[in-house]
Design an enzyme around this catalytic site. Structure first.
Site, PDB file in Angstrom:
ATOM      1  N   MET A  60       0.883  -1.172   0.000  1.00  0.00           N
ATOM      2  CA  MET A  60       0.000   0.000   0.000  1.00  0.00           C
ATOM      3  C   MET A  60       0.920   1.221   0.000  1.00  0.00           C
ATOM      4  O   MET A  60       1.851   1.300   0.805  1.00  0.00           O
ATOM      5  CB  MET A  60      -0.914   0.002   1.223  1.00  0.00           C
ATOM      6  N   LYS A  89       6.109  -2.985  -6.486  1.00  0.00           N
ATOM      7  CA  LYS A  89       6.631  -3.130  -7.853  1.00  0.00           C
ATOM      8  C   LYS A  89       6.056  -4.350  -8.576  1.00  0.00           C
ATOM      9  O   LYS A  89       5.738  -4.303  -9.768  1.00  0.00           O
ATOM     10  CB  LYS A  89       8.156  -3.188  -7.824  1.00  0.00           C
ATOM     11  N   ALA A 112       3.098  -5.958  -7.943  1.00  0.00           N
ATOM     12  CA  ALA A 112       1.670  -5.762  -8.227  1.00  0.00           C
ATOM     13  C   ALA A 112       1.482  -4.718  -9.326  1.00  0.00           C
ATOM     14  O   ALA A 112       0.601  -4.861 -10.190  1.00  0.00           O
ATOM     15  CB  ALA A 112       0.948  -5.336  -6.954  1.00  0.00           C
ATOM     16  N   ALA A 166       6.251   4.459 -10.425  1.00  0.00           N
ATOM     17  CA  ALA A 166       5.860   3.227 -11.128  1.00  0.00           C
ATOM     18  C   ALA A 166       5.997   3.302 -12.645  1.00  0.00           C
ATOM     19  O   ALA A 166       5.598   2.371 -13.343  1.00  0.00           O
ATOM     20  CB  ALA A 166       4.442   2.790 -10.756  1.00  0.00           C
ATOM     21  N   ALA A 167       6.597   4.381 -13.159  1.00  0.00           N
ATOM     22  CA  ALA A 167       6.815   4.442 -14.612  1.00  0.00           C
ATOM     23  C   ALA A 167       7.754   3.314 -15.037  1.00  0.00           C
ATOM     24  O   ALA A 167       7.564   2.679 -16.083  1.00  0.00           O
ATOM     25  CB  ALA A 167       7.399   5.802 -15.004  1.00  0.00           C
ATOM     26  N   GLY A 168       8.743   3.048 -14.196  1.00  0.00           N
ATOM     27  CA  GLY A 168       9.669   1.950 -14.500  1.00  0.00           C
ATOM     28  C   GLY A 168       8.962   0.599 -14.479  1.00  0.00           C
ATOM     29  O   GLY A 168       9.287  -0.295 -15.271  1.00  0.00           O
ATOM     30  N   ASP A 169       7.986   0.454 -13.604  1.00  0.00           N
ATOM     31  CA  ASP A 169       7.221  -0.802 -13.555  1.00  0.00           C
ATOM     32  C   ASP A 169       6.410  -0.973 -14.837  1.00  0.00           C
ATOM     33  O   ASP A 169       6.334  -2.075 -15.398  1.00  0.00           O
ATOM     34  CB  ASP A 169       6.271  -0.807 -12.348  1.00  0.00           C
TER      35      ASP A 169
HETATM   36  O1  RIB Z   1       7.947   1.366  -8.331  1.00  0.00           O
HETATM   37  C1  RIB Z   1       7.022   2.025  -7.536  1.00  0.00           C
HETATM   38  C2  RIB Z   1       6.684   1.217  -6.319  1.00  0.00           C
HETATM   39  O2  RIB Z   1       7.821   1.102  -5.495  1.00  0.00           O
HETATM   40  C3  RIB Z   1       5.616   1.799  -5.445  1.00  0.00           C
HETATM   41  O3  RIB Z   1       4.317   1.412  -5.823  1.00  0.00           O
HETATM   42  C4  RIB Z   1       6.025   1.338  -4.051  1.00  0.00           C
HETATM   43  O4  RIB Z   1       5.128   0.464  -3.462  1.00  0.00           O
HETATM   44  C5  RIB Z   1       7.402   0.724  -4.209  1.00  0.00           C
HETATM   45  O5  RIB Z   1       7.340  -0.624  -4.214  1.00  0.00           O
END
Ligand code: RIB
Length: 311
Positions: A15, A43, A45, A253-256
């Site tokens: 969260m 990362k 999720a 989270a752009a990298g995700d």
């Molecule tokens: O990459 C972004 C994520 O890094 C966030 O959602 C946070 O939970 C961390 O894990």
């Protein structure tokens, strides 16, 4: 989704407790924030949601605590159509949480508390080896215990599925066994941490990527933010993809989004150059909205950006 590759995400679920502020606090400084929100993140999720919104079939292996956050996060994944059978609840444990500060430029600083993520063990993965047998590609990050990530790489190899590691949070002296993946996709800061070499210009970026290949990755993909991305392959091919032009709101989270889109494109059989363009677009779009999972783009949004800004 019939005919879509099967993507397995073994990763973290957090969260995110997010505050926006005009500028990052310096050590010892208190600053007044503009807003506070609580958003699904982690990362692993985030990558699972990104793949689902881009049309992939996703199954996730992860752990949450038996608190309010855990149930809400599991439900959020389920609502995206992700198979959460192996997202289990650990009793008497808190769910992973991240405190995120986002400044007026959209840059972020993140502190993560692992919580239940730290309780996913190698034996848990061996106990659901069928998930690896069913998968075409496995997406991994480093918010789980490293022995668990290593077990996931071994299981994936045993079942002939490709491995993608987003080495975040990065640590110096990461064992080579964790770099021996099909695709390693750090951002510039993580690449510097992993190699001890500075990034920042084309020649240096190529040296860093080559160093990562030297440590066992078949393909190194450097996520360079406003400089686009660089793909270096063990066979010597190199692709530089320029950035899309967008208005950045929040880089969280752009990298995700990028890594998930890259992995999905490769699993769909696209070549590395096409995968990099697709991933660049997904990563760019994720910066145009607030939050982590909330910011993951859809296939239509990615297609429109790629059409509008042909590269
Ligand atoms: O990459 C972004 C994520 O890094 C966030 O959602 C946070 O939970 C961390 O894990």
């Amino acid at each position: 989704m019939a005919g879509e590759p099967s993507v397995l995400v073994v990763g973290s679920i957090n969260m995110d407790l997010v505050m926006r502020t005009p500028h990052m606090p310096a050590p010892g400084q208190t600053v007044t924030g503009n807003s506070f929100t609580t958003n699904p993140g982690g990362k692993g999720a985030n990558q699972a949601v990104a793949v689902a919104r881009l049309g992939g079939r996703v199954r996730m292996i992860g752990r949450v605590g038996d608190d309010h956050f855990g149930g809400a996060l599991r439900t959020a994944l389920e609502t995206e159509g992700i198979d959460v059978e192996h997202v289990r609840v650990i009793e008497n444990t808190s769910t992973g949480a991240a405190v995120i500060i986002v400044d007026s430029q959209g840059e972020n600083s993140i502190v993560v508390s692992s919580g239940a993520n730290a309780r996913l063990t190698p034996d848990d993965l061996y106990g659901c080896a069928d998930c690896f047998a069913d998968a075409d590609i496995v997406l991994l990050q480093l918010e789980l215990p490293h022995p668990t990530v290593r077990a996931a790489i071994d299981l994936a190899r045993r079942h002939n599925c490709k491995t993608v590691l987003d080495p975040a949070p990065a640590k110096a002296n990461l064992p080579d066994a964790l770099c021996e993946v099909d695709i390693l996709s750090p951002n510039a800061t993580e690449a510097e941490t992993l190699t001890g070499q500075p990034s920042g210009e084309e020649r240096r970026d190529k040296l860093i990527a080559s160093a990562l290949i030297g440590r066992g990755a078949k393909v190194a993909v450097l996520k360079l933010g406003s400089r686009g991305c660089l793909v270096v392959m063990a066979d010597g091919h190199i692709y530089r993809v320029p950035p899309y032009k967008i208005d950045v709101i929040d880089t969280t989270a752009a990298g995700d989004a990028f890594t998930a889109a890259f992995g999905l494109a490769v699993a769909r059989g696209e070549n590395m150059h096409q995968a990099a363009k697709f991933a660049n677009a997904a990563g760019a779009l994720a910066t145009t909205k607030l939050g982590a999972q909330a910011a993951m783009p859809t296939t239509l949004e990615v297609q429109m950006l790629m059409r509008d800004q042909r590269m």
